[in-house]
Write an enzyme that holds these catalytic residues in place. Structure first.
Site, PDB file in Angstrom:
ATOM      1  N   HIS A  20      -6.388  11.070   0.630  1.00 50.81           N
ATOM      2  CA  HIS A  20      -7.470  10.516  -0.178  1.00 50.81           C
ATOM      3  C   HIS A  20      -7.829  11.529  -1.247  1.00 50.81           C
ATOM      4  CE1 HIS A  20     -11.270   8.621  -1.246  1.00 50.81           C
ATOM      5  NE2 HIS A  20     -10.777   7.548  -0.659  1.00 50.81           N
ATOM      6  N   ASP A  51      -7.646   2.433   5.155  1.00 47.73           N
ATOM      7  CA  ASP A  51      -6.622   1.398   5.031  1.00 47.73           C
ATOM      8  C   ASP A  51      -5.600   1.457   6.145  1.00 47.73           C
ATOM      9  OD1 ASP A  51      -7.540   0.230   2.629  1.00 47.73           O
ATOM     10  OD2 ASP A  51      -6.927   2.071   1.635  1.00 47.73           O
TER      11      ASP A  51
HETATM   12  N1  CMC Z   1       2.157  11.012   2.137  1.00 44.41           N
HETATM   13  C1  CMC Z   1       2.830  12.148   1.888  1.00 44.41           C
HETATM   14  N2  CMC Z   1       2.412  13.106   1.029  1.00 44.41           N
HETATM   15  C2  CMC Z   1       1.255  12.899   0.390  1.00 44.41           C
HETATM   16  C3  CMC Z   1       0.484  11.718   0.605  1.00 44.41           C
HETATM   17  C4  CMC Z   1       0.973  10.765   1.517  1.00 44.41           C
HETATM   18  N3  CMC Z   1       0.284   9.650   1.743  1.00 44.41           N
HETATM   19  N4  CMC Z   1      -0.623  11.769  -0.154  1.00 44.41           N
HETATM   20  C5  CMC Z   1      -0.563  12.921  -0.830  1.00 44.41           C
HETATM   21  N5  CMC Z   1       0.563  13.614  -0.504  1.00 44.41           N
HETATM   22  C6  CMC Z   1       0.955  14.936  -0.988  1.00 44.41           C
HETATM   23  C7  CMC Z   1       1.485  14.844  -2.419  1.00 44.41           C
HETATM   24  O1  CMC Z   1       2.886  14.664  -2.435  1.00 44.41           O
HETATM   25  C8  CMC Z   1       1.061  16.156  -2.973  1.00 44.41           C
HETATM   26  O2  CMC Z   1       1.973  17.140  -2.561  1.00 44.41           O
HETATM   27  P1  CMC Z   1       2.327  18.399  -3.510  1.00 44.41           P
HETATM   28  O3  CMC Z   1       1.029  19.135  -3.684  1.00 44.41           O
HETATM   29  O4  CMC Z   1       3.334  19.152  -2.727  1.00 44.41           O
HETATM   30  O5  CMC Z   1       2.842  17.821  -4.796  1.00 44.41           O
HETATM   31  C9  CMC Z   1      -0.281  16.462  -2.303  1.00 44.41           C
HETATM   32  O6  CMC Z   1      -0.234  15.717  -1.060  1.00 44.41           O
HETATM   33  C10 CMC Z   1      -1.490  16.008  -3.096  1.00 44.41           C
HETATM   34  O7  CMC Z   1      -1.291  14.659  -3.496  1.00 44.41           O
HETATM   35  P2  CMC Z   1      -1.875  14.033  -4.829  1.00 44.41           P
HETATM   36  O8  CMC Z   1      -1.113  12.791  -5.149  1.00 44.41           O
HETATM   37  O9  CMC Z   1      -1.977  15.090  -5.871  1.00 44.41           O
HETATM   38  O10 CMC Z   1      -3.350  13.669  -4.351  1.00 44.41           O
HETATM   39  P3  CMC Z   1      -4.295  12.626  -5.028  1.00 44.41           P
HETATM   40  O11 CMC Z   1      -5.680  13.046  -4.696  1.00 44.41           O
HETATM   41  O12 CMC Z   1      -3.975  12.447  -6.470  1.00 44.41           O
HETATM   42  O13 CMC Z   1      -3.875  11.270  -4.279  1.00 44.41           O
HETATM   43  C11 CMC Z   1      -3.864   9.327  -2.976  1.00 44.41           C
HETATM   44  C12 CMC Z   1      -4.662  10.578  -3.403  1.00 44.41           C
HETATM   45  C13 CMC Z   1      -4.786   8.457  -2.090  1.00 44.41           C
HETATM   46  C14 CMC Z   1      -3.463   8.500  -4.201  1.00 44.41           C
HETATM   47  C15 CMC Z   1      -2.598   9.774  -2.177  1.00 44.41           C
HETATM   48  O14 CMC Z   1      -2.977  10.520  -1.053  1.00 44.41           O
HETATM   49  C16 CMC Z   1      -1.723   8.599  -1.780  1.00 44.41           C
HETATM   50  O15 CMC Z   1      -0.893   8.151  -2.591  1.00 44.41           O
HETATM   51  N6  CMC Z   1      -1.892   8.083  -0.524  1.00 44.41           N
HETATM   52  C17 CMC Z   1      -1.153   6.897  -0.080  1.00 44.41           C
HETATM   53  C18 CMC Z   1      -1.831   5.656  -0.618  1.00 44.41           C
HETATM   54  C19 CMC Z   1      -3.131   5.358   0.082  1.00 44.41           C
HETATM   55  O16 CMC Z   1      -3.220   5.352   1.303  1.00 44.41           O
HETATM   56  N7  CMC Z   1      -4.166   5.060  -0.734  1.00 44.41           N
HETATM   57  C20 CMC Z   1      -5.474   4.639  -0.207  1.00 44.41           C
HETATM   58  C21 CMC Z   1      -6.566   5.518  -0.668  1.00 44.41           C
HETATM   59  S1  CMC Z   1      -8.077   5.160   0.240  1.00 44.41           S
HETATM   60  C22 CMC Z   1      -8.585   3.629  -0.331  1.00 44.41           C
HETATM   61  C23 CMC Z   1      -9.359   3.676  -1.562  1.00 44.41           C
HETATM   62  O17 CMC Z   1     -10.342   4.436  -1.661  1.00 44.41           O
HETATM   63  O18 CMC Z   1      -9.017   2.892  -2.477  1.00 44.41           O
END
Ligand code: CMC
Length: 430
Positions: free
Chosen positions: A306, A364
């Site tokens: 998240h 989720d």
């Molecule tokens: N599985 C594997 N690795 C992950 C995941 C995941 N679900 N989420 C983040 N990472 C890793 C990512 O690869 C990155 O690694 P590195 O630093 O080595 O490049 C690190 O963690 C940070 O990720 P980020 O994409 O920079 O983090 P963010 O804050 O931009 O993304 C997120 C948040 C929710 C988009 C992401 O965690 C994700 O894509 N999760 C899966 C989709 C999901 O479950 N979304 C629902 C969010 S909650 C509902 C809502 O509020 O709408």
């Protein structure tokens, strides 16, 4: 107590900037005069360090796993309250008295029907349309039906539009579902509570009596409470940005629904369930965890991580309990998806990669399993999220409209395209 100003040195010049404090949470450095003072913008794609507004509605402490609506912990609201009470709280800022609650429930209930011409509007969609596509269109279309509540400068009209949207969203969501499965629309029944009425509009058919199951109604009501608001997330920011131009509230909420649809936001519960089905058995979980950790593989564990929560999402804890209640009520003992989910949760919570990156299951992760057990198809999951989030969007929209310092949202950019160049006619282009 106000904090001292912050000083930024730009081109050897010290710029003093006011620091603002909230009631809780990080303070902010007010950079609104920075461009005028330095000719430079700040750069923060994805708004990871930027507060876009002041708000009194919802507070999240992502490190501690705290979520408060108007100061009340989500756990207490989910355990003791109901969704319409939460709506009142988000809209008006205080929990209602018994009389206020009765009046609010009555007013919402009396707005549940949609203009009958809406039925004709629905007929224009293909039966296989995604219900989120239908929601974006039909909620936007409400502005074509309710002209008497689109004047955003009129406080009374703003409140009527808010009530209409909270009340009509279940009706539209149920219609979107019924339409895709080729069943007749079921009109709202005003002697039922908000959530039982919604379940009936989704699952009743004209040829049979329908009795809402109170355990399922309560569970879904709790899911609605958990999704009601989440401060300045992507869809809420979209609603605020759309509203900042003076667009009418129905159009703004339609914009929010469009944004929510994406798999990184509201679409994640649908994506999480598809992923659990793809994994199939607990034995294959390790393989998928390895894929998620592989830098060269774009695969991510859906329902994990998240932007704000770097601790267990407090909503996920409540959701996990609700999932078990629903499965037990429905007599589902060995759900293969739940087995995969449990295994995945256990492995991921112990894995160094997930611990180091603070990736915990989010709401989720469990909501998909619960909604599936209740009989909703995956394509409806995000629709239910939109239904519940409508009150958050509309409360945030109203707060923005009522803020005297509000102005149109207009981010800046760092331009990296071609510098100025002269037009060349087709004949002269090499
Ligand atoms: N599985 C594997 N690795 C992950 C995941 C995941 N679900 N989420 C983040 N990472 C890793 C990512 O690869 C990155 O690694 P590195 O630093 O080595 O490049 C690190 O963690 C940070 O990720 P980020 O994409 O920079 O983090 P963010 O804050 O931009 O993304 C997120 C948040 C929710 C988009 C992401 O965690 C994700 O894509 N999760 C899966 C989709 C999901 O479950 N979304 C629902 C969010 S909650 C509902 C809502 O509020 O709408």
């Amino acid at each position: 107590m106000s904090l001292p100003t912050s000083t930024l040195t730009v081109n050897d010049r010290a710029i003093e900037m006011p620091t603002k404090t909230g009631t809780i949470g990080p303070s902010v450095i007010d950079i609104s005069k920075l461009y005028a003072q330095t000719g430079q913008f700040t750069y923060d794609p994805g708004f990871t360090s930027t507060a876009s507004c002041e708000s009194k509605i919802t507070y999240i402490d992502g490190d501690e796993g705290v979520l408060l609506y108007r100061g009340y912990p989500i756990e207490q609201l989910a355990e003791h309250g109901d969704f319409l009470e939460t709506c009142y709280l988000l809209l008006y800022g205080e929990l209602p008295t018994a009389a206020q609650k009765a009046d609010f429930d009555y007013r919402v209930t009396r707005h549940t029907m949609v203009h009958d011409q809406m039925n004709r509007f629905f007929q224009g969609f293909r039966r296989d349309a995604h219900p989120m596509a239908v929601m974006v269109a039909s909620v936007g279309a409400l502005s074509a039906f309710y002209h008497d509540s689109t004047d955003i400068t009129d406080e009374k009209q703003r409140m009527v539009a808010s009530m209409r949207m909270i009340a009509k969203m279940p009706t539209l969501a149920a219609m979107a579902y019924k339409y895709t499965i080729g069943q007749p629309f079921v009109y709202p029944k005003n002697d039922l509570d908000y959530t039982s009425n919604f379940l009936r509009m989704c699952f009743a058919v004209p040829c049979e009596e329908y009795q809402p199951n109170p355990v399922l109604s309560r569970a879904l009501d709790r899911i609605f409470i958990l999704h009601a608001d989440h401060e300045q997330n992507a869809s809420t920011s979209t609603v605020r940005l759309a509203g900042s131009s003076g667009a009418n509230p129905f159009a703004c909420i339609a914009a929010g629904i469009a944004c929510l649809w994406g798999p990184a936001h509201g679409g994640a519960n649908e994506a999480a369930l598809k992923m659990l089905a793809e994994i199939g058995t607990p034995e294959r979980v390790g393989e998928y965890v390895a894929k998620a950790k592989d830098k060269n593989d774009p695969f991510r564990l859906m329902g994990f991580g998240h932007r704000v929560y770097k601790n267990y999402d407090p909503r996920a804890r409540i959701m996990q309990k609700t999932t078990h209640e629903v499965l037990s009520e429905l007599g589902i003992k060995d759900d293969p998806l739940l087995d995969v989910a449990m295994e995945l949760e256990q492995i991921a919570l112990k894995d160094e990669y997930f611990i180091e990156k603070k990736l915990y299951p989010n709401i989720d992760f469990y909501s998909g399993i619960t909604l599936k057990a209740m009989g909703f198809p995956t394509s409806m999951f995000t629709v239910l999220f939109a239904l519940a989030r409508t009150v958050g969007w509309i409360s945030q929209w109203a707060e923005m409209i009522e803020d005297p310092s509000q102005k149109i949202g207009r981010p800046r950019q760092l331009y990296t395209g071609a510098p100025k160049r002269d037009y060349v006619t087709v004949a002269q282009r090499g």
